[in-house]
Structures are given as structure tokens and as C-alpha cells.
Scaffold this active site. Structure first.
Site, short mmCIF file in Angstrom:
data_model
loop_
_atom_site.label_atom_id
_atom_site.label_comp_id
_atom_site.label_asym_id
_atom_site.label_seq_id
_atom_site.Cartn_x
_atom_site.Cartn_y
_atom_site.Cartn_z
N LYS A 214 -27.81 -12.50 15.44
CA LYS A 214 -28.62 -13.47 14.71
C LYS A 214 -29.73 -14.00 15.61
O LYS A 214 -29.59 -14.01 16.83
CB LYS A 214 -27.75 -14.66 14.30
CG LYS A 214 -26.79 -14.39 13.17
CD LYS A 214 -26.03 -15.65 12.78
CE LYS A 214 -25.07 -15.37 11.65
NZ LYS A 214 -25.74 -14.93 10.41
N ARG B 101 -17.25 -10.56 4.50
CA ARG B 101 -16.63 -9.71 3.47
C ARG B 101 -15.61 -8.76 4.09
O ARG B 101 -14.66 -8.36 3.43
CB ARG B 101 -17.74 -8.97 2.71
CG ARG B 101 -18.54 -8.03 3.55
CD ARG B 101 -19.90 -7.70 2.93
NE ARG B 101 -20.87 -8.78 3.08
CZ ARG B 101 -22.11 -8.75 2.62
NH1 ARG B 101 -22.54 -7.71 1.94
NH2 ARG B 101 -22.93 -9.77 2.81
N1 BES Z 1 -22.16 -16.55 7.99
C1 BES Z 1 -23.28 -15.84 7.51
C2 BES Z 1 -23.89 -16.47 6.27
C3 BES Z 1 -24.53 -17.82 6.47
C4 BES Z 1 -25.86 -17.95 6.78
C5 BES Z 1 -23.79 -18.97 6.27
C6 BES Z 1 -26.43 -19.20 6.93
C7 BES Z 1 -24.36 -20.23 6.40
C8 BES Z 1 -25.69 -20.34 6.73
C9 BES Z 1 -22.88 -14.41 7.14
O1 BES Z 1 -21.89 -13.86 7.92
C10 BES Z 1 -24.09 -13.57 7.34
O2 BES Z 1 -24.53 -13.42 8.44
N2 BES Z 1 -24.61 -13.02 6.24
C11 BES Z 1 -25.76 -12.22 6.31
C12 BES Z 1 -25.55 -11.03 5.41
C13 BES Z 1 -26.59 -9.97 5.57
C14 BES Z 1 -26.49 -9.30 6.93
C15 BES Z 1 -26.40 -8.94 4.49
C16 BES Z 1 -26.93 -13.06 5.83
O3 BES Z 1 -26.76 -13.88 4.93
O4 BES Z 1 -28.01 -12.92 6.40
MN MN Z 2 -22.60 -12.98 9.69
#
Ligand code: BES
Ligand code: MN
Ligand code: ZN
Length: 543
Positions: free
Chosen positions: A285, A359
């Protein structure tokens, strides 16, 4: 904080917190107090142009004539529009204003007037609930407790006593026993979400789950070795880059038993995403805001808080809570984009983006839950996608379900307790988007419909069981406060699920005399400590 209830009457000293309705209308005790003060209260309301708007607060300091240090008036708005939530918000705001002075002990007199649908005892307990929720603080890492109020700083914090005027003390006490159990669960969930990831790793989280055995919850924790034996390749892949072992904590509350003490109904199942930290893994991230990812276990926190609440209030229902605890990190051992893992269900998954990890852990947790417990339904909670925040902001959780009945129950409960959900679609066209060229599925869809493709992924692990998924990425923590939520971690989901269960699935009336809580606590205490962790991991950690 100490909360108590007492037949409503005007206090002779300290602080009185009074309800004021639209247009400045007072209740009977309010009018009596105004008389005792020679009309000073109504004059003060007028002078400040205070109209009793819902959630508004005004203070009158040391009015002569009644021996009170302060009178705080709390606006409740239009009597016909008063709800449990509006009472909680008003009491929360009034409570906040108490801490502006020395001493906070207060008597709340939230009075019924014509048009108010809530009963006098309900007004009292929801006021207590709102004040309690507002009193939450997460300050364990502050070493300097600067007492704003001089010498009494510390006592102020811990020793505040609030009394709530009610119609019948036994009734209010009984209603409060329920609501205070909910507040306890919310506080536990908030604590878990607020806790930094260097303090709350998967094993520490699992320990906090185990602490629920004191309340009669049966808790079992699976480590990596056991999960490997079960074939949980999807969950284990996520934690591969972390120095901490992934854990699966299973909490069972059996509140609905027959005369022989056996479960009288199949359980309801709640499953939580518990990423103690989500760095994204190799698909790392961006740095900005990454610190928020200590809260990526908000789903697991809600499930744990719920189990606490159900046990504390001795709910007549059978519930299993399963939390998938892991940490998504980078390292030589971490899984790579493109890796293919085999889930417990036997289905294979191409991990195209290691940041779509929620997931993955849920797929194995859901399959396990469904196989092992044959639940009536499953509800999972997860801070699953950033996309749900784009769509719904911080006002609704996303709801995805294959059951209209679950949709109805969750939507109604959400509305009732101010933890709203909004249903979004599932269908075959979306499902196709996660088909993979080389495996049974891939863990991301395309650019569009990110929250939906995530839900479609989960649906492939329901095995046809009625299921609902709540994407709470926008709800587990808040960028800005609201009256009853002044902490970063909200505890979202505890109130919602508690209400959902009690309105739809719980036996009514008093539970038959049961020895369960105490007996089970004894039994679990006697049980041997769990097997020591793999020596290798332990050694690694000491470095
Ligand atoms: N934990 C994150 C989602 C999230 C983002 C929660 C911001 C709270 C605040 C999740 O694991 C994630 O990283 N999701 C990705 C999915 C993508 C790679 C398809 C996302 O939302 O960017
Ligand atoms: Mn994630
Ligand atoms: Zn995540």
C-alpha cells in the site's frame, strides 16, 4: 463510571441535566425547578434563544435558589420524533459538557412530555447508554494524565457517578442490564480496533478472545499447524510474510439449551476479518494513511464484542463467532502476486494482488464455519474494500446477501441502532469477473465494482448456506466524531448484530435456570493451556 437509576426527583445539589423539547418545553420536574429558581431557567433559555433542538446543549451556572452547581439542559427536539438514538445522542452531548467543569457527578432527568413514544424508563436507560458510549476513552498509552481540573483530575475520570431519573427502578435496572452489556461489547470492539498492531498481533487478539471464557463462552484457537492440516491454504498464504502466526479463534455461546443442557437449536454464525495489520503484502500500500490498517481487524473486533455482549446478557440463542486473525506483511516468505493457493474448500485461487487478502482469510474461515457448525446462516463482517468508502462513505456499511430475509433483518436492525447498512447487488455477471485463466478463481476483478466482486468471491465459499456480507471498511473507524462515537475505533457492528439477533432469532422470556455460565467458566479454567507455539516462530520473534 457509575450508573444508577432512581425514581425521578429533583436533586438537592450537584448537577441536574434536564430535557427540553422543541420550543423550550419543559417536563413536570423541569417546570418545578424553574419555579424553585424563580423563573431563572426559562429566562436563561430565552436569553440564549435556546429552542430545545435535538442534540443541542446549554448550561446554566450556579443558579440561586436550588443548591445546584449547574443545570445542563439537553435538547430533545420534536417530542413525536424522539427515538432511542436521538435520546442517546442528546445524553452523549450533555455528558460531554459535564467535563468542562470541576466534578461531573450529575442527575439526568429526561422527562416524557405529550407525544413522546418512548416510556419513561426507556428514556432513562437510553440516556444512560448514550452517556456511557460517549465516556469511552482510549488513553492507555498516555503516560501523562494531565488533570485539566486541578487535583480532582483522576477522580473525575474514573469516579464519575451518574444518576438517571426513571419511573420504576426495577424496570430501569433490568433494561439497563441489557444495554450495559451492549456498551461493554462496543467498548471491547473499540479497544481492539484502537490498539496498535505492535501490541495486538494475531496471538494477542486470540488471547483476548480466550478471556471471554470467563463469561461462559467456549473458546478454541487454531494455530498454523492445525490450519495447515485442515487445508486452509488461502488463509495461511496471507500470513506467510509475517513474523506472527495466523490464528483462527472460534467462540461459541450456547444460550438456548434443552432441559438436558444440550443445544436446542442450530447456531447462528458470525465471521470476522481480523487483519491485525494490512501493509498490502508485496502489492504494498502507499505510505499515506497506511497507519489506519491497524484497524483492518474491525470485523473480528465486532464479532468478539458481540460474543461478549451475548454472554454478558445471557442471550437465549446459540451463536458461533469465528475470527480469522492474520497480518499481511512483506518479506522473503511473503506470498507473491501470481501465486496459486488451494483453499480448504478445494477451490484454487490465483492471488493476483496480495492486498486483496481479506477475502482470502474469510474464504477459509467461512468454509470451516459452514462445515463444522452447520449454522442457520452466516454473516461476515469485514473492512474489505476501499471501494465501499467511495460508494457509501462513512454512513452505511455495504450489505451483500443471498437472502432477502437476512437483508430485511439487518437493514431494520441497522436503522434502529444507528448502524445503517445499504444493500448492493450480487449476480452471475459480476461473478464471472473473478474467473481465472489458470485457477478456479482470482482474488481481484477488474477496475469496476470492486466491493461487489469481493462479495462474489466470498459467495463462492458459502456452499449454499444463507449468508450476508457486511463491508464495514467505512464504518470500523471514523475520521470525524459523532455524539456517541468520539473514539477512532467505533465498535461498529456490535449494536447492529445484538439487535438483529434479539429481534429475529432469540427466544423470549427468561432463560431457564442454567448453570452454564459459571460451570463453563470453571471447566475452561481447568482446561490445560494450549500447546506452545512452534519454537521456530517464537525464536524469530525474540530477535
Ligand atoms: N483492508 C483493505 C480495504 C480498506 C481500505 C479498508 C481502506 C479500510 C480502508 C483491503 O484489504 C484492501 O486492501 N482492499 C483493496 C482491494 C483491491 C486490491 C482489489 C482495496 O480496496 O484497494
Ligand atoms: Mn488489503
Ligand atoms: Zn485488508
Amino acid at each position: 463510571m457509575e450508573i444508577s437509576f432512581k425514581t425521578a426527583s429533583l436533586p438537592k445539589s450537584g448537577i441536574a441535566v434536564l430535557s427540553v423539547y422543541k420550543g423550550g418545553a419543559l417536563g413536570a420536574l423541569g417546570r418545578q425547578l424553574d419555579k424553585d429558581l424563580g423563573g431563572a431557567l426559562t429566562r436563561a433559555l430565552k436569553a440564549k434563544n435556546f429552542k430545545g433542538g435535538a442534540g443541542k446543549v446549554m448550561e446554566v451556572l450556579a443558579p440561586a435558589g436550588a443548591g445546584l452547581d449547574r443545570v445542563v439542559v439537553a435538547g430533545l427536539g420534536d417530542p413525536r420524533k424522539v427515538t432511542a438514538v436521538s435520546v442517546e445522542d442528546a445524553a452523549a452531548n450533555a455528558f460531554a459538557s459535564l467535563s468542562t467543569g470541576l466534578g461531573r457527578d450529575a442527575t439526568f432527568l429526561f422527562e416524557r412530555v405529550a407525544g413522546v413514544k418512548l416510556g419513561a424508563n426507556e428514556l432513562a436507560v437510553h440516556a444512560a447508554f448514550g452517556a456511557t458510549l460517549r465516556s469511552y476513552k482510549f488513553d492507555k498509552y498516555k503516560t501523562k494524565k494531565l488533570p485539566k481540573n486541578g487535583k480532582t483530575g483522576k477522580k473525575d475520570k474514573e469516579g464519575t457517578a451518574l444518576t438517571f431519573g426513571c419511573a420504576s427502578k426495577p424496570t430501569a435496572d433490568r433494561l439497563w442490564a441489557r444495554l450495559s452489556a451492549v456498551a461493554d461489547g462496543v467498548f471491547l470492539a473499540r479497544d481492539l480496533v484502537n490498539e496498535p498492531a505492535n501490541h495486538l498481533h494475531p496471538e494477542e487478539f486470540a488471547r483476548r478472545c480466550k478471556a471471554l471464557s470467563k463469561l461462559g463462552v467456549k473458546v478454541q484457537v487454531l494455530g498454523e499447524e492445525q490450519m495447515r492440516k485442515l487445508g486452509m491454504g488461502a488463509l495461511l498464504g496471507v500470513g506467510q510474510g509475517s513474523e506472527f502466526e495466523s490464528q483462527l479463534a472460534i467462540m461459541q455461546w450456547t444460550g438456548d439449551t434443552d432441559s438436558a443442557g444440550k443445544p436446542a437449536s442450530d447456531p447462528l454464525a458470525f465471521i470476522g476479518k481480523g487483519l491485525c495489520f494490512d501493509a498490502g503484502g508485496i502489492s504494498i500500500k502507499p505510505a499515506g494513511g497506511m497507519e489506519d490498517m491497524k484497524g483492518d481487524m474491525g470485523g473480528a473486533a465486532a464479532v468478539t464484542g458481540l460474543m461478549h455482549t451475548l454472554a454478558k446478557r445471557n442471550a437465549r440463542v446459540n451463536v458461533v463467532g469465528v475470527v480469522a486473525l492474520s497480518e499481511n506483511m512483506l518479506g522473503t516468505g511473503a506470498q507473491r502476486p501470481g501465486d496459486v493457493v488451494t483453499s480448504m474448500s478445494g477451490q484454487t485461487i490465483a492471488v493476483l494482488n496480495t492486498d486483496a487478502e481479506g477475502r482470502l482469510v474469510l474464504s477459509d474461515a467461512m468454509w470451516y464455519t459452514q462445515q463444522k457448525f452447520k449454522p442457520r446462516f452466516m454473516v461476515d463482517l469485514a473492512t474489505l474494500t476501499g471501494a465501499i468508502i467511495i460508494g457509501l462513505g462513512h454512513e452505511h456499511a455495504g450489505l451483500f446477501t443471498n437472502s432477502d430475509e437476512l437483508a430485511k433483518g439487518l437493514t431494520a436492525a441497522g436503522e434502529a441502532v444507528d448502524e445503517a447498512v445499504w444493500r448492493l447487488p450480487l449476480n452471475d455477471a459480476y461473478d464471472k469477473l473473478i474467473d481465472s485463466k489458470i485457477a478456479d478463481m482470482q482474488n481481484i476483478g477488474g477496475r469496476g465494482a470492486g466491493s461487489i466482486t469481493a462479495a462474489q468471491f466470498l459467495q463462492r465459499f458459502t456452499n449454499g448456506v444463507p449468508w450476508a456480507h457486511l463491508d464495514i471498511a467505512g464504518m470500523a473507524w471514523r475520521p470525524s466524531p459523532k455524539p456517541t462515537v468520539h473514539s477512532w475505533g467505533t465498535g461498529y457492528g456490535v449494536k447492529l448484530l445484538d439487535r438483529f439477533i434479539s429481534d429475529g432469532y432469540e427466544k423470549r422470556g427468561r432463560a431457564p435456570a442454567r448453570k452454564t455460565a459459571k460451570k463453563m467458566a470453571k471447566k475452561t479454567a481447568k482446561r490445560k493451556a494450549p500447546k506452545r507455539k512452534a519454537a521456530k516462530k517464537a525464536a524469530k520473534r525474540r530477535r
